[in-house]
Design a protein around this motif. Structure first.
Motif, PDB file in Angstrom:
ATOM      1  N   CYS A 103      -5.976  -5.524  -0.921  1.00 24.32           N
ATOM      2  CA  CYS A 103      -6.262  -4.752  -1.865  1.00 24.32           C
ATOM      3  C   CYS A 103      -7.841  -3.961  -1.448  1.00 24.32           C
ATOM      4  O   CYS A 103      -7.691  -2.881  -1.032  1.00 24.32           O
ATOM      5  CB  CYS A 103      -6.919  -5.290  -3.310  1.00 24.32           C
ATOM      6  SG  CYS A 103      -7.347  -4.084  -4.484  1.00 24.32           S
ATOM      7  N   ARG A 127      -2.253  -1.946   4.937  1.00 17.13           N
ATOM      8  CA  ARG A 127      -2.930  -1.247   4.126  1.00 17.13           C
ATOM      9  C   ARG A 127      -4.089  -1.940   3.751  1.00 17.13           C
ATOM     10  O   ARG A 127      -4.344  -3.214   4.099  1.00 17.13           O
ATOM     11  CB  ARG A 127      -2.052  -1.437   2.662  1.00 17.13           C
ATOM     12  CG  ARG A 127      -1.958  -2.642   1.906  1.00 17.13           C
ATOM     13  CD  ARG A 127      -2.013  -2.242   0.190  1.00 17.13           C
ATOM     14  NE  ARG A 127      -3.319  -2.225   0.028  1.00 17.13           N
ATOM     15  CZ  ARG A 127      -3.599  -1.741  -1.124  1.00 17.13           C
ATOM     16  NH1 ARG A 127      -2.614  -1.104  -2.171  1.00 17.13           N
ATOM     17  NH2 ARG A 127      -5.053  -1.691  -1.566  1.00 17.13           N
ATOM     18  N   LYS A 132     -12.760   2.265  -2.970  1.00 18.48           N
ATOM     19  CA  LYS A 132     -11.905   1.762  -4.220  1.00 18.48           C
ATOM     20  C   LYS A 132     -12.489   2.316  -5.559  1.00 18.48           C
ATOM     21  O   LYS A 132     -13.417   2.350  -5.883  1.00 18.48           O
ATOM     22  CB  LYS A 132     -12.221   0.171  -4.443  1.00 18.48           C
ATOM     23  CG  LYS A 132     -12.040  -0.707  -3.236  1.00 18.48           C
ATOM     24  CD  LYS A 132     -10.583  -0.544  -2.759  1.00 18.48           C
ATOM     25  CE  LYS A 132      -9.431  -0.842  -3.890  1.00 18.48           C
ATOM     26  NZ  LYS A 132      -8.237  -0.879  -3.432  1.00 18.48           N
ATOM     27  N   PRO A 133     -11.122   2.619  -6.125  1.00 13.44           N
ATOM     28  CA  PRO A 133     -11.237   3.312  -7.368  1.00 13.44           C
ATOM     29  C   PRO A 133     -11.433   2.264  -8.777  1.00 13.44           C
ATOM     30  O   PRO A 133     -10.536   1.911  -9.452  1.00 13.44           O
ATOM     31  CB  PRO A 133     -10.083   4.038  -7.915  1.00 13.44           C
ATOM     32  CG  PRO A 133      -9.128   3.194  -6.948  1.00 13.44           C
ATOM     33  CD  PRO A 133      -9.814   2.444  -6.065  1.00 13.44           C
ATOM     34  N   GLU A 165      -6.641   4.546   0.718  1.00 11.30           N
ATOM     35  CA  GLU A 165      -6.805   5.504  -0.191  1.00 11.30           C
ATOM     36  C   GLU A 165      -7.914   6.081   0.106  1.00 11.30           C
ATOM     37  O   GLU A 165      -9.229   5.806   0.307  1.00 11.30           O
ATOM     38  CB  GLU A 165      -6.940   4.896  -1.759  1.00 11.30           C
ATOM     39  CG  GLU A 165      -7.377   5.754  -2.834  1.00 11.30           C
ATOM     40  CD  GLU A 165      -7.023   5.141  -4.017  1.00 11.30           C
ATOM     41  OE1 GLU A 165      -6.722   4.035  -4.397  1.00 11.30           O
ATOM     42  OE2 GLU A 165      -7.431   5.878  -5.182  1.00 11.30           O
ATOM     43  N   GLN A 183      -3.387   7.501   1.255  1.00  8.73           N
ATOM     44  CA  GLN A 183      -3.099   7.321  -0.313  1.00  8.73           C
ATOM     45  C   GLN A 183      -3.746   7.944  -1.221  1.00  8.73           C
ATOM     46  O   GLN A 183      -4.764   7.991  -1.179  1.00  8.73           O
ATOM     47  CB  GLN A 183      -3.209   5.828  -0.155  1.00  8.73           C
ATOM     48  CG  GLN A 183      -2.743   5.165  -1.894  1.00  8.73           C
ATOM     49  CD  GLN A 183      -2.853   3.729  -2.056  1.00  8.73           C
ATOM     50  OE1 GLN A 183      -2.451   3.148  -0.890  1.00  8.73           O
ATOM     51  NE2 GLN A 183      -3.401   3.264  -3.194  1.00  8.73           N
ATOM     52  N   GLY A 185      -4.304   7.607  -5.120  1.00  9.23           N
ATOM     53  CA  GLY A 185      -4.253   6.624  -5.977  1.00  9.23           C
ATOM     54  C   GLY A 185      -4.009   7.193  -7.219  1.00  9.23           C
ATOM     55  O   GLY A 185      -3.965   8.263  -7.742  1.00  9.23           O
ATOM     56  N   ARG A 187      -5.204   6.840 -10.141  1.00 15.00           N
ATOM     57  CA  ARG A 187      -6.224   7.790 -11.143  1.00 15.00           C
ATOM     58  C   ARG A 187      -6.390   9.242 -10.520  1.00 15.00           C
ATOM     59  O   ARG A 187      -7.049   9.957 -11.190  1.00 15.00           O
ATOM     60  CB  ARG A 187      -7.347   6.772 -10.975  1.00 15.00           C
ATOM     61  CG  ARG A 187      -7.242   5.502 -11.900  1.00 15.00           C
ATOM     62  CD  ARG A 187      -8.460   4.623 -11.375  1.00 15.00           C
ATOM     63  NE  ARG A 187      -7.942   3.343 -12.043  1.00 15.00           N
ATOM     64  CZ  ARG A 187      -6.770   2.392 -11.715  1.00 15.00           C
ATOM     65  NH1 ARG A 187      -6.430   2.652 -10.439  1.00 15.00           N
ATOM     66  NH2 ARG A 187      -6.534   1.223 -12.072  1.00 15.00           N
ATOM     67  N   ARG A 238       4.067   2.805  -9.076  1.00  9.22           N
ATOM     68  CA  ARG A 238       2.932   1.448  -9.038  1.00  9.22           C
ATOM     69  C   ARG A 238       2.714   1.029 -10.584  1.00  9.22           C
ATOM     70  O   ARG A 238       2.153   0.203 -10.820  1.00  9.22           O
ATOM     71  CB  ARG A 238       1.616   1.752  -8.581  1.00  9.22           C
ATOM     72  CG  ARG A 238       1.090   3.155  -8.843  1.00  9.22           C
ATOM     73  CD  ARG A 238       0.375   3.186 -10.314  1.00  9.22           C
ATOM     74  NE  ARG A 238      -0.821   2.381 -10.288  1.00  9.22           N
ATOM     75  CZ  ARG A 238      -1.258   1.832 -11.194  1.00  9.22           C
ATOM     76  NH1 ARG A 238      -0.878   2.014 -12.507  1.00  9.22           N
ATOM     77  NH2 ARG A 238      -2.276   1.243 -11.372  1.00  9.22           N
ATOM     78  N   ASP A 270       5.464  -0.237  -5.448  1.00  6.54           N
ATOM     79  CA  ASP A 270       4.247  -1.123  -5.156  1.00  6.54           C
ATOM     80  C   ASP A 270       4.246  -1.984  -6.462  1.00  6.54           C
ATOM     81  O   ASP A 270       3.923  -1.902  -7.671  1.00  6.54           O
ATOM     82  CB  ASP A 270       2.892  -0.522  -5.397  1.00  6.54           C
ATOM     83  CG  ASP A 270       1.723  -1.218  -5.610  1.00  6.54           C
ATOM     84  OD1 ASP A 270       1.663  -2.345  -5.802  1.00  6.54           O
ATOM     85  OD2 ASP A 270       0.708  -0.660  -5.710  1.00  6.54           O
ATOM     86  N   MET A 297       4.848  -1.781  -1.073  1.00 11.67           N
ATOM     87  CA  MET A 297       3.944  -1.712  -0.587  1.00 11.67           C
ATOM     88  C   MET A 297       3.260  -2.854  -1.433  1.00 11.67           C
ATOM     89  O   MET A 297       3.258  -2.984  -2.585  1.00 11.67           O
ATOM     90  CB  MET A 297       3.022  -0.473  -0.911  1.00 11.67           C
ATOM     91  CG  MET A 297       1.372  -0.853  -0.355  1.00 11.67           C
ATOM     92  SD  MET A 297       0.727   0.831  -0.194  1.00 11.67           S
ATOM     93  CE  MET A 297       0.028   0.905  -1.653  1.00 11.67           C
ATOM     94  N   GLU A 299       0.254  -6.295  -1.793  1.00  7.82           N
ATOM     95  CA  GLU A 299      -0.862  -6.793  -1.587  1.00  7.82           C
ATOM     96  C   GLU A 299      -0.836  -8.183  -0.932  1.00  7.82           C
ATOM     97  O   GLU A 299      -0.405  -9.143  -1.519  1.00  7.82           O
ATOM     98  CB  GLU A 299      -2.016  -6.678  -2.719  1.00  7.82           C
ATOM     99  CG  GLU A 299      -2.375  -5.042  -3.003  1.00  7.82           C
ATOM    100  CD  GLU A 299      -3.392  -4.898  -4.045  1.00  7.82           C
ATOM    101  OE1 GLU A 299      -4.100  -3.743  -4.213  1.00  7.82           O
ATOM    102  OE2 GLU A 299      -3.501  -5.936  -4.898  1.00  7.82           O
TER     103      GLU A 299
HETATM  104  C1  PEP Z   1      -4.531   0.319  -4.535  1.00  5.31           C
HETATM  105  O1  PEP Z   1      -3.586   0.485  -4.122  1.00  5.31           O
HETATM  106  O2  PEP Z   1      -5.377  -0.578  -4.045  1.00  5.31           O
HETATM  107  C2  PEP Z   1      -4.815   0.869  -5.951  1.00  5.31           C
HETATM  108  C3  PEP Z   1      -5.783   0.897  -6.371  1.00  5.31           C
HETATM  109  O3  PEP Z   1      -3.589   1.350  -6.562  1.00  5.31           O
HETATM  110  P1  PEP Z   1      -3.430   2.353  -7.899  1.00  5.31           P
HETATM  111  O4  PEP Z   1      -4.038   3.707  -7.641  1.00  5.31           O
HETATM  112  O5  PEP Z   1      -1.984   2.202  -7.958  1.00  5.31           O
HETATM  113  O6  PEP Z   1      -4.239   1.524  -8.932  1.00  5.31           O
END
Ligand code: PEP
Ligand code: MN
Length: 338
Positions: A103, A127, A132-133, A165, A183, A185, A187, A238, A270, A297, A299
Motif C-alpha cells: 500500500c 505498485r 498517501k490519501p 498515486e 494513479q 485515487g 478520493r 476499487r 483492485d 491490482m 496489495e
Molecule cells: C491505494 O491504491 O493505495 C489507494 C489509496 O486506493 P483508493 O484510492 O482506491 O482508496
C-alpha cells in the motif's frame, strides 16, 4: 435528445426554448402530438444542459439519447484501446496484467524485497504509494519523493513498470520523471484541476472509481483526461460505498462488461481496497478475471501484519503466487492469457 413539452405551452415559450437550444449549434425538429409537442435535438448535444431544460415549467420530460462522453465512447472508437505502460500492454486481447506491491512504500530495502517477490510470483508491474490519501491527518502520509525514488530503483533492478498515486497537480513533473502509470485515487476522481493537468501529461493514467460515483461520472472523469489530450487511460474499480459494513467497500464487478461496452478503455480490478479483508482477495480476483478484467491490482507485503498501511487487506507474495496460478486457469477458460 428528446424534449416533450406540455400542450399548454405558449407559443412564445416554445420559441424561446427552441432558440436557446439552437444557440448551442444543434438542430431542433418538432413533432406536434395531440397532447404534447415533442422536439428532437440532433447534433452535439453534450453542450446542452438537460437539467436547465427540465427546470422549464412548460417542459414535461427530457431524455438524452447520446452519452455525454465522446473520446471514451466505444461508438466512435469501436476497437479496444491497448495502453502501453513502459512496454507492458494493458487491454484488448493482451495478457491480463498483475500489479502487485505494498500500500505504502516503506523504504528502499523493503521495496526491493517486495519487488523481487512479486516479480517471482508473476506480477508484471510494481505498485506502491509515496503520497498517501489517509483519512486521518495523524496517520502516515507517505515517504513523498523518497518513496518514488525507491520505486524507481526497484524498477531498474527488476525491469517492472511502476504505479503510484498522484494527489496534487503540482507534483505532475515529479511523477513524469519517476512513475510509469500515474494513479488517480478514488478520493481524487473528481478533482477536475488534477484531471486537466493529467490531460497534458505524457504518462498513462490509472483512474480509480470514486467511493460514491456512478459509472457515468467515472467515465466523464476519464473524458476530462482524454479531452485534454492524454488518451491513455485505464479504468480501475476499487469498490464503492454501500450500506454493507462487513466489507470495507462493495466490489461492483458489473462495471467490467459495462465499461467494456460503453467505452474502449481497459479495466483493472483492485480487490484489496474493494474488500478490505485479505481472505476475500483471492476469490474476488478470480471472479474479476472470469468477468473479463484486463488486470488486477493487489496489495502485497512480505509481512502484512507489519505493513505501514492497509495490512488487513494485504496478501503475502506466496498468496499472490497461488492466486496467479489459479487465475491463469480461469484466464484460459475465457480465452485469455495471464
Ligand atoms: C491505494 O491504491 O493505495 C489507494 C489509496 O486506493 P483508493 O484510492 O482506491 O482508496
Ligand atoms: Mn492501500
Amino acid at each position: 435528445m428528446i424534449i416533450t413539452m406540455k400542450k399548454n405551452a405558449p407559443e412564445q415559450e416554445i420559441q424561446n426554448l427552441v432558440q436557446s437550444i439552437e444557440d448551442k449549434g444543434v438542430k431542433v425538429t418538432m413533432i406536434q402530438g395531440a397532447n404534447y409537442n415533442v422536439f428532437g435535438i440532433v447534433g452535439d448535444t453534450t453542450v446542452v444542459d438537460d437539467r436547465l431544460i427540465t427546470a422549464n415549467p412548460y417542459v414535461d420530460n427530457v431524455k438524452r439519447i447520446a452519452a455525454p462522453y465522446k473520446k471514451a465512447n466505444r461508438l466512435f472508437h469501436p476497437l479496444d484501446s491497448v495502453i502501453d505502460v513502459d512496454g507492458v500492454k494493458v487491454g484488448g486481447n493482451e495478457k491480463i496484467v498483475i500489479i502487485g506491491g505494498p500500500c505504502s512504500v516503506e523504504g528502499e530495502e523493503s521495496t526491493m524485497q517486495i519487488a523481487k517477490e512479486v516479480k517471482e510470483a508473476g506480477a508484471m508491474m510494481l505498485r506502491g504509494g509515496a503520497y498517501k490519501p489517509r483519512t486521518s491527518p495523524y496517520s502516515f502520509q507517505g515517504m513523498g519523493i523518497e518513496g518514488l525514488k525507491c520505486l524507481y530503483k526497484a524498477k531498474l533492478a527488476y525491469n517492472m513498470p511502476i504505479v503510484s498515486e498522484l494527489m496534487s497537480e503540482n507534483k505532475v513533473d515529479e511523477f513524469e520523471e519517476y512513475v510509469d502509470l500515474i494513479q488517480v485515487g478514488a478520493r481524487n476522481m473528481q478533482n477536475f484541476d488534477l484531471l486537466k493537468a493529467l490531460g497534458k501529461c505524457s504518462k498513462p493514467i490509472l483512474l480509480k472509481r470514486g467511493l460514491s460515483n456512478t459509472m457515468e461520472e467515472w467515465i466523464m472523469a476519464a473524458e476530462y483526461i482524454m479531452a485534454g489530450g492524454n488518451e491513455n487511460v485505464i479504468m480501475c474499480e476499487r469498490g464503492i460505498r454501500t450500506f454493507e459494513t462487513y466489507t470495507r467497500n462493495t466490489l461492483d464487478l458489473s462495471v467490467i462488461p459495462i465499461i467494456k461496452s460503453k467505452t474502449h478503455l481497459p479495466i483493472v480490478i483492485d480487490p484489496s481496497h474493494a474488500t478490505g479483508k485479505r481472505d476475500l482477495v483471492e476469490s474476488m480476483a478470480l471472479a474479476a478475471i472470469a468477468a473479463g478484467a484486463d488486470g488486477l491490482m493487489l496489495e502485497v507485503h512480505e509481512n502484512p501484519e507489519c505493513a505501514w498501511s492497509d495490512g488487513a487487506q494485504t496478501i503475502t507474495p506466496a498468496a499472490l503466487k497461488t492466486l496467479i496460478e489459479k487465475g491463469r486457469k480461469i484466464a484460459n477458460v475465457i480465452g485469455r492469457e495471464m
